[in-house]
Write an enzyme that holds these catalytic residues in place. Structure first.
Site, PDB file in Angstrom:
ATOM      1  N   HIS A  68      21.192  11.719  -6.897  1.00  0.00           N
ATOM      2  CA  HIS A  68      20.935  13.161  -6.776  1.00  0.00           C
ATOM      3  C   HIS A  68      19.952  13.314  -5.613  1.00  0.00           C
ATOM      4  CE1 HIS A  68      21.565  12.631 -11.169  1.00  0.00           C
ATOM      5  NE2 HIS A  68      22.119  13.825 -11.152  1.00  0.00           N
ATOM      6  N   ASP A  80      16.443  12.547  -6.530  1.00  0.00           N
ATOM      7  CA  ASP A  80      16.103  11.161  -6.923  1.00  0.00           C
ATOM      8  C   ASP A  80      15.559  10.416  -5.720  1.00  0.00           C
ATOM      9  OD1 ASP A  80      17.547  11.682  -9.251  1.00  0.00           O
ATOM     10  OD2 ASP A  80      19.339  10.635  -8.539  1.00  0.00           O
TER      11      ASP A  80
HETATM   12  C1  XLS Z   1      24.050  13.599 -17.260  1.00  0.00           C
HETATM   13  C2  XLS Z   1      24.986  13.259 -16.222  1.00  0.00           C
HETATM   14  C3  XLS Z   1      24.379  13.072 -14.834  1.00  0.00           C
HETATM   15  C4  XLS Z   1      25.466  13.088 -13.807  1.00  0.00           C
HETATM   16  C5  XLS Z   1      25.013  13.370 -12.424  1.00  0.00           C
HETATM   17  O1  XLS Z   1      24.338  13.539 -18.453  1.00  0.00           O
HETATM   18  O2  XLS Z   1      25.683  12.118 -16.618  1.00  0.00           O
HETATM   19  O3  XLS Z   1      23.625  11.910 -14.783  1.00  0.00           O
HETATM   20  O4  XLS Z   1      26.187  11.904 -13.814  1.00  0.00           O
HETATM   21  O5  XLS Z   1      24.409  14.596 -12.296  1.00  0.00           O
END
Ligand code: XLS
Ligand code: NI
Ligand code: NI
Length: 443
Positions: free
Chosen positions: A106, A109
């Site tokens: 993200h 991140d």
């Molecule tokens: C959350 C999601 C997230 C997505 C990306 O439950 O899995 O991590 O994979 O935004």
């Protein structure tokens, strides 16, 4: 890699090597031999493993009852951008040592959010430049990028489905930038997961308008990809709930309905997460099959839930039976294309050593590799496939084929039953036989 980085962040751990099923070394692969060639491609190319930046490099083990437990040695300093660069050096050393060819992130991140959007964008630019260098030095690639539209309090009522158009605009600006970053890093996909795109209560919600806003948002993303020449695959990641009580992309089936309703189906495929499937009351294989049936299987968020807990525990999946069945479905669908297996999985709160990060990924990679090989065996053997084919063989010719080709009618079929067919014979589904057959491949 080693040359480009003066110091190592994992001094005690060497590149994880394949030692075979008999190895007792906890820091070696037992089934994942990245260079093993199967059908003209290496296992590395088949499985396209990816490391989730958020869990493995931002996760600290916090839960609703207590703060983080995981302290990493590289999280030092006062300038957030320098810390982010240092952390990224550690991350790329990990990707290299674990032999994963991809990672996923993200925007927030990898780079710290600033006080303004402009500052956040500048931070992201600096980190993207750093990531570019590290990708070049290591050969590691970006499986997908995405934008975090759920952590900042501004998104508490949703991003694209926020009742306030101001928040929609902010989210649009953020996704625009995240798409640019993904393109700059050669990302092969871009993911939309709508954690806060849904509602807590219908008392304050105009569902119809919110869904239309989400569609408008996705159309703008499609247009912008065209404008900047981003060729990666767009992926929707369904999840029924958590953090929001009800999410609009509930599961693959509701995702298909949503995309088709708003004329978006040509531009999207699905990123299927095992734990999201089970939260929706489905199996992992069910979600894969529903997506594959309409040619929309895109990628996998590789994890698992816990049968005793009703939330997204994001655990590393070591259930070979579940994964083998999933692999059979994926292979039948022709594979994942530009997708891969992204470890959207995190260490348990008490797994605080860096070794745990290695054990977790080694176990996950081995389980998927073993499942992949077992699935190839099952398909080569053909017994299961043949059983299913035979089960539907009455549709291969005669009036069955006419049904499939829509060349018959209620009237014709009524006549056929009255004059010729009569009562259908009972045919066993042989479920127990098939369960036993499956076990012969697993043991
Ligand atoms: C959350 C999601 C997230 C997505 C990306 O439950 O899995 O991590 O994979 O935004
Ligand atoms: Ni996910
Ligand atoms: Ni998830």
């Amino acid at each position: 890699m080693e040359g480009s980085m003066a110091k190592t962040h994992f001094p005690k751990i060497k590149t994880v090597a394949y030692e075979g099923p008999g190895s007792g070394n906890p820091l070696a692969f037992k089934h994942y031999n990245p260079e093993e060639i199967i059908g003209g491609k290496t296992l590395k190319e088949h499985l396209r493993f990816s490391i989730a930046y958020w869990h493995s490099f931002r996760g600290v083990g916090a839960d609703p009852f207590g703060p983080g437990t995981i302290v990493r040695p590289w999280e030092k300093g006062t300038d957030p951008v320098s810390i982010a660069k240092n952390r990224m050096d550690a991350a790329f050393e990990f990707f290299t040592k674990i032999q994963a060819p991809f990672y996923a992130f993200h925007d927030r991140d990898i780079a710290p959010e600033g006080r303004t959007l402009a500052e956040s964008n500048r931070n992201l630019d600096k980190i993207v430049a750093h990531a570019k260098q590290l990708q070049k030095a290591t050969g590691i690639k970006l499986l997908w990028g995405t934008a975090n539209l759920f952590s900042n309090p501004r998104y508490m009522n949703g991003a694209a489905t926020n009742p306030d158009a101001h928040v929609f605009a902010y989210a649009a600006a953020q996704v625009k930038k995240a798409m640019e970053a993904t393109k700059a890093l050669g990302g092969e996909n871009y993911v939309f997961w709508g954690g806060r795109e849904g509602y807590e209560t219908l008392l304050n919600t105009d569902l119809k308008r919110e869904q239309a806003h989400l569609a408008a948002f996705l159309h703008m993303a499609v247009d912008y990809a065209k404008e900047i020449g981003f060729k990666g695959q767009f992926l929707i990641e369904p999840k029924p709930k958590e953090p929001t009580k009800h999410q609009y992309d509930f599961d693959v089936a509701s995702g298909i309905a949503f995309l088709r309703t708003f004329g978006l189906e040509k531009h999207f495929k699905f990123n299927i997460e095992t734990n999201h499937a089970t939260l929706a009351g489905h199996t992992f294989s069910h979600e894969i099959e529903v997506a594959a049936a309409v040619g929309m299987l895109g990628s996998i968020d590789a994890n698992s839930g816990d049968m005793l807990l009703g939330w997204d525990t994001d655990q590393f999946n070591t259930d070979v039976k579940e994964l083998t069945l999933a692999m059979v479905s994926i292979l039948r669908a022709g594979g994942l294309g530009s997708g891969g297996f992204n470890f959207d999985a995190k260490l348990r709160r008490a797994s605080t050593d860096v070794e745990d990060l290695f054990y977790a990924h080694i176990g996950g990679m081995d389980a998927y590799a073993l499942a992949f090989k077992l699935a190839l065996k099952i398909r080569a053997d053909g017994k299961l496939e043949k059983f299913v084919q035979d089960r539907y063989s009455s549709y291969d010719g005669d009036y069955g084929a006419a049904i499939e080709k829509k060349k018959t009618s209620f009237k014709d079929l009524e006549k056929l039953v009255l004059k010729k067919l009569g009562e259908p014979k009972s045919r066993s589904g042989h479920q127990e036989y098939l369960e036993n057959l499956l076990n012969t491949y697993l043991h």
